[in-house]
Scaffold this motif. Sequence first.
Motif, PDB file in Angstrom:
ATOM      1  N   ARG A  75       0.836  -1.207   0.000  1.00  0.00           N
ATOM      2  CA  ARG A  75       0.000   0.000   0.000  1.00  0.00           C
ATOM      3  C   ARG A  75       0.868   1.253   0.000  1.00  0.00           C
ATOM      4  O   ARG A  75       0.580   2.231  -0.705  1.00  0.00           O
TER       5      ARG A  75
ATOM      6  N   SER B 111      -8.315   6.465   1.295  1.00  0.00           N
ATOM      7  CA  SER B 111      -9.128   5.604   2.157  1.00  0.00           C
ATOM      8  C   SER B 111     -10.148   4.830   1.328  1.00  0.00           C
ATOM      9  O   SER B 111     -10.338   3.613   1.519  1.00  0.00           O
ATOM     10  N   GLN B 112     -10.766   5.520   0.389  1.00  0.00           N
ATOM     11  CA  GLN B 112     -11.759   4.869  -0.467  1.00  0.00           C
ATOM     12  C   GLN B 112     -11.108   3.886  -1.430  1.00  0.00           C
ATOM     13  O   GLN B 112     -11.634   2.794  -1.672  1.00  0.00           O
ATOM     14  N   LYS B 113      -9.971   4.261  -1.964  1.00  0.00           N
ATOM     15  CA  LYS B 113      -9.293   3.403  -2.938  1.00  0.00           C
ATOM     16  C   LYS B 113      -8.832   2.090  -2.311  1.00  0.00           C
ATOM     17  O   LYS B 113      -9.005   1.010  -2.885  1.00  0.00           O
TER      18      LYS B 113
ATOM     19  N   LYS C 206      -9.811   0.921   0.648  1.00  0.00           N
ATOM     20  CA  LYS C 206     -10.835   0.353   1.534  1.00  0.00           C
ATOM     21  C   LYS C 206     -10.307   0.130   2.957  1.00  0.00           C
ATOM     22  O   LYS C 206     -10.454  -0.934   3.560  1.00  0.00           O
TER      23      LYS C 206
ATOM     24  N   THR D 287      -9.490   2.623   6.794  1.00  0.00           N
ATOM     25  CA  THR D 287      -9.936   3.840   7.469  1.00  0.00           C
ATOM     26  C   THR D 287      -9.010   5.013   7.145  1.00  0.00           C
ATOM     27  O   THR D 287      -7.845   4.819   6.758  1.00  0.00           O
TER      28      THR D 287
END
Length: 254
Positions: free
Chosen positions: A6, A26-28, A30, A32
């Motif tokens: 990551r 955070s969205q990419k 998944k 927090t």
Amino acid sequence: MFTEERLNEILNILNIQGKIKVKDLSQKFKVTEDCIRKDLKQLEHAGKLKRTYGGAIQIRQSSQLHDISEREKVDISTKTEIAKKALDLIEDRETIFLDISTINILIAKAIVNTAKRVTVVTNMLEIANILSASNNNITVVLAAGVLNKSLNGFIGSATNDFIKKYKFDKSFIGSCGIDAFDRSITTFEIEDGITKATIIQSSKKTFLVMENKKFFADGNYKFAMIDDINSIITDEKPNEQIIDILENNEIELI
């Protein structure tokens, strides 16, 4: 995805986009937002980025001041590619300015190997010497003044006064770095910067000649803003965010 994977992907995204946001990452991935903040903190401690409110940006490097003779030995193939692009932009019977720059030395060498009939004004001794040994198609004008030995060229008020008497069709300007985010173009020597600014003011069209890496580096003295120039000739395009900034300011990338 493991943490190390990551972190590497975050750096890849940063290199492409120029800046990143915690919410988007955070969205990419998944995970927090707190997890992403910890990732960015770890990368900042490793010197990989600089955290900002809500995200992070790339770390800008400080260019190192070296004599021209040392800079001529670095990135030769990249600079040669830029010089070839610049040569294609020079038209017959134009009056151009080549300022103190290792890329401009290569442009001068390229001009010599063509049949272009041009007038070249320069404040750099090496460029004048290269062109003076060429065919009769090239008129060479030296903007003299006080010689700066480390730059192998002339800068200062006497040089500037001479330059102000001209109106160049095109000028090719070297730089230590450009910061698209604060819109500044930099060099090291104050007098060199003032001379560069004078050249720009006396030019119908100004081309900044620089390697791609200088989009992420800075000198100490701001001699111009990006809307003072018309185009940037470089070896490869910068990230998308810088491209957007340049396009919004009508700066052509070549």
